[in-house]
Design a protein around this motif. Sequence first.
Motif, PDB file in Angstrom:
ATOM      1  N   HIS A 121       0.861  -1.180   0.000  1.00  0.00           N
ATOM      2  CA  HIS A 121       0.000   0.000   0.000  1.00  0.00           C
ATOM      3  C   HIS A 121       0.901   1.235   0.000  1.00  0.00           C
ATOM      4  CE1 HIS A 121      -3.393  -2.406   2.229  1.00  0.00           C
ATOM      5  NE2 HIS A 121      -3.048  -2.927   1.056  1.00  0.00           N
ATOM      6  N   SER A 123       0.993   5.510   0.006  1.00  0.00           N
ATOM      7  CA  SER A 123       0.116   6.562   0.515  1.00  0.00           C
ATOM      8  C   SER A 123       0.811   7.918   0.480  1.00  0.00           C
ATOM      9  CB  SER A 123      -0.312   6.252   1.953  1.00  0.00           C
ATOM     10  OG  SER A 123       0.802   6.319   2.821  1.00  0.00           O
ATOM     11  N   ARG A 164     -13.764   5.501  -2.278  1.00  0.00           N
ATOM     12  CA  ARG A 164     -12.867   4.381  -2.582  1.00  0.00           C
ATOM     13  C   ARG A 164     -13.318   3.704  -3.867  1.00  0.00           C
ATOM     14  NH1 ARG A 164     -12.406  -1.213   0.785  1.00  0.00           N
ATOM     15  NH2 ARG A 164     -14.646  -0.848   0.850  1.00  0.00           N
ATOM     16  N   HIS A 166     -12.485   0.330  -6.078  1.00  0.00           N
ATOM     17  CA  HIS A 166     -11.732  -0.899  -5.853  1.00  0.00           C
ATOM     18  C   HIS A 166     -12.179  -2.081  -6.703  1.00  0.00           C
ATOM     19  CE1 HIS A 166     -14.835  -2.538  -2.921  1.00  0.00           C
ATOM     20  NE2 HIS A 166     -15.116  -1.268  -2.909  1.00  0.00           N
ATOM     21  N   TYR A 170      -6.762  -4.333  -6.522  1.00  0.00           N
ATOM     22  CA  TYR A 170      -6.235  -3.032  -6.088  1.00  0.00           C
ATOM     23  C   TYR A 170      -7.353  -2.091  -5.654  1.00  0.00           C
ATOM     24  CZ  TYR A 170      -7.683  -0.936 -10.550  1.00  0.00           C
ATOM     25  OH  TYR A 170      -8.418  -0.493 -11.619  1.00  0.00           O
ATOM     26  N   GLU A 171      -6.961  -1.059  -4.909  1.00  0.00           N
ATOM     27  CA  GLU A 171      -7.893  -0.026  -4.465  1.00  0.00           C
ATOM     28  C   GLU A 171      -7.232   1.337  -4.599  1.00  0.00           C
ATOM     29  OE1 GLU A 171      -9.037  -0.641  -0.434  1.00  0.00           O
ATOM     30  OE2 GLU A 171     -10.112  -2.498  -0.818  1.00  0.00           O
ATOM     31  N   LEU A 172      -8.049   2.324  -4.840  1.00  0.00           N
ATOM     32  CA  LEU A 172      -7.616   3.721  -4.805  1.00  0.00           C
ATOM     33  C   LEU A 172      -8.567   4.434  -3.864  1.00  0.00           C
ATOM     34  CD1 LEU A 172      -5.982   6.185  -5.826  1.00  0.00           C
ATOM     35  CD2 LEU A 172      -7.613   6.356  -7.725  1.00  0.00           C
ATOM     36  N   MET A 214      -4.302   9.959   0.513  1.00  0.00           N
ATOM     37  CA  MET A 214      -4.501   9.163  -0.692  1.00  0.00           C
ATOM     38  C   MET A 214      -3.785   7.829  -0.506  1.00  0.00           C
ATOM     39  SD  MET A 214      -3.115   9.947  -4.548  1.00  0.00           S
ATOM     40  CE  MET A 214      -3.185   8.699  -5.835  1.00  0.00           C
ATOM     41  N   VAL A 216      -3.005   3.978  -2.461  1.00  0.00           N
ATOM     42  CA  VAL A 216      -3.062   3.051  -3.583  1.00  0.00           C
ATOM     43  C   VAL A 216      -2.689   1.683  -3.034  1.00  0.00           C
ATOM     44  CG1 VAL A 216      -2.159   2.445  -5.856  1.00  0.00           C
ATOM     45  CG2 VAL A 216      -2.408   4.853  -5.210  1.00  0.00           C
TER      46      VAL A 216
END
Length: 240
Positions: A121, A123, A164, A166, A170-172, A214, A216
Motif C-alpha cells: 500500500h 500513501s 474508494r 476498488h 487493487y484499491e484507490l 490518498m 493506492v
Amino acid sequence: MLDTIKLCVPIEQCAINSPKVFKPSLNAFIRKNIKYICNPSKNSSLQGEYQPKLTLIKDFDNNNNLFIEFSAPKIVFGNNFDELETTDFEKVLYKLHDKLKILDIEIPLEVLRNAKVSAIHYSKNIELKNAQCVNLIEVISKLDISKRFDVTKTDYKNGGQLVRFHTNSYELAFYDKISDLQQSIISEKRAFEKNNIIQQNLLQQLCNREVLRMEVRLNKPKKIKFVAEKCNIDIDELSF
C-alpha cells in the motif's frame, strides 16, 4: 510513501517459539482451510506499542507460509502521519525483526530482507491550507474513472469523508485522515484505517488541521508487477 506491506515467509525459515500467540493455537499438524492468526493486542496498542499482524496458512501445495502484515511508518514512528524515505529501509527491517522477537518468533534478518511481497500500500498525506477534505472528496467521487480503471465498485461514505474505487486486486482511496482517526475513538470498525489506536494520542495537536490522505493498495503480486512495468521498474522477484 510506502505504508503497509505484506510479506510471505515459508514456515521452515521461522522459529515460532510460542504457538499460543496464534488463534487457534498451533499444533504439530497445520490444517488446510484454517487461518492461524495473531492480531495486535489492544493493550499493546493503547500503550503505544505497534505490532504486526501475522497469519499462518497451508496452501494448496501443502506449503506452510507465514504472512507478516505491517505499516512500515508505524513500525518506526508509531504513526503514519510521519513519512518514510527510501534510505529508511534498514531501520524498518531491524524494527520489524525486533517486533517479531517480542512475539517470540525468530526469523533471520536475511530471510526477512529477501521475503516475498504479496501486497503493498502506497500513501500520501496532503495537508490542505485553503480547502476542506470533505469538499475535495465530493468532487473526486463524481469523477468517471471507469474509462481509465477497471473499477468494479465505488464507496462514498462516512458522511462524505471517504471515497474508494476498488477491484479484487487493487484499491484507490481518498479520505479525511483526521476525521477517520476521530471515528476510531468511537469504534475501530467505523474507521477506514485499521489499528488507529496507536496514534489517537496525536488528535489534540492535529484536530484543527485538514489532512487528505490518498492510498493506492496493490493487493496481488501480479498487480504489483504490472504497475512496476508501467513505471519502467524492472523487477524479477518481488522481495522486501
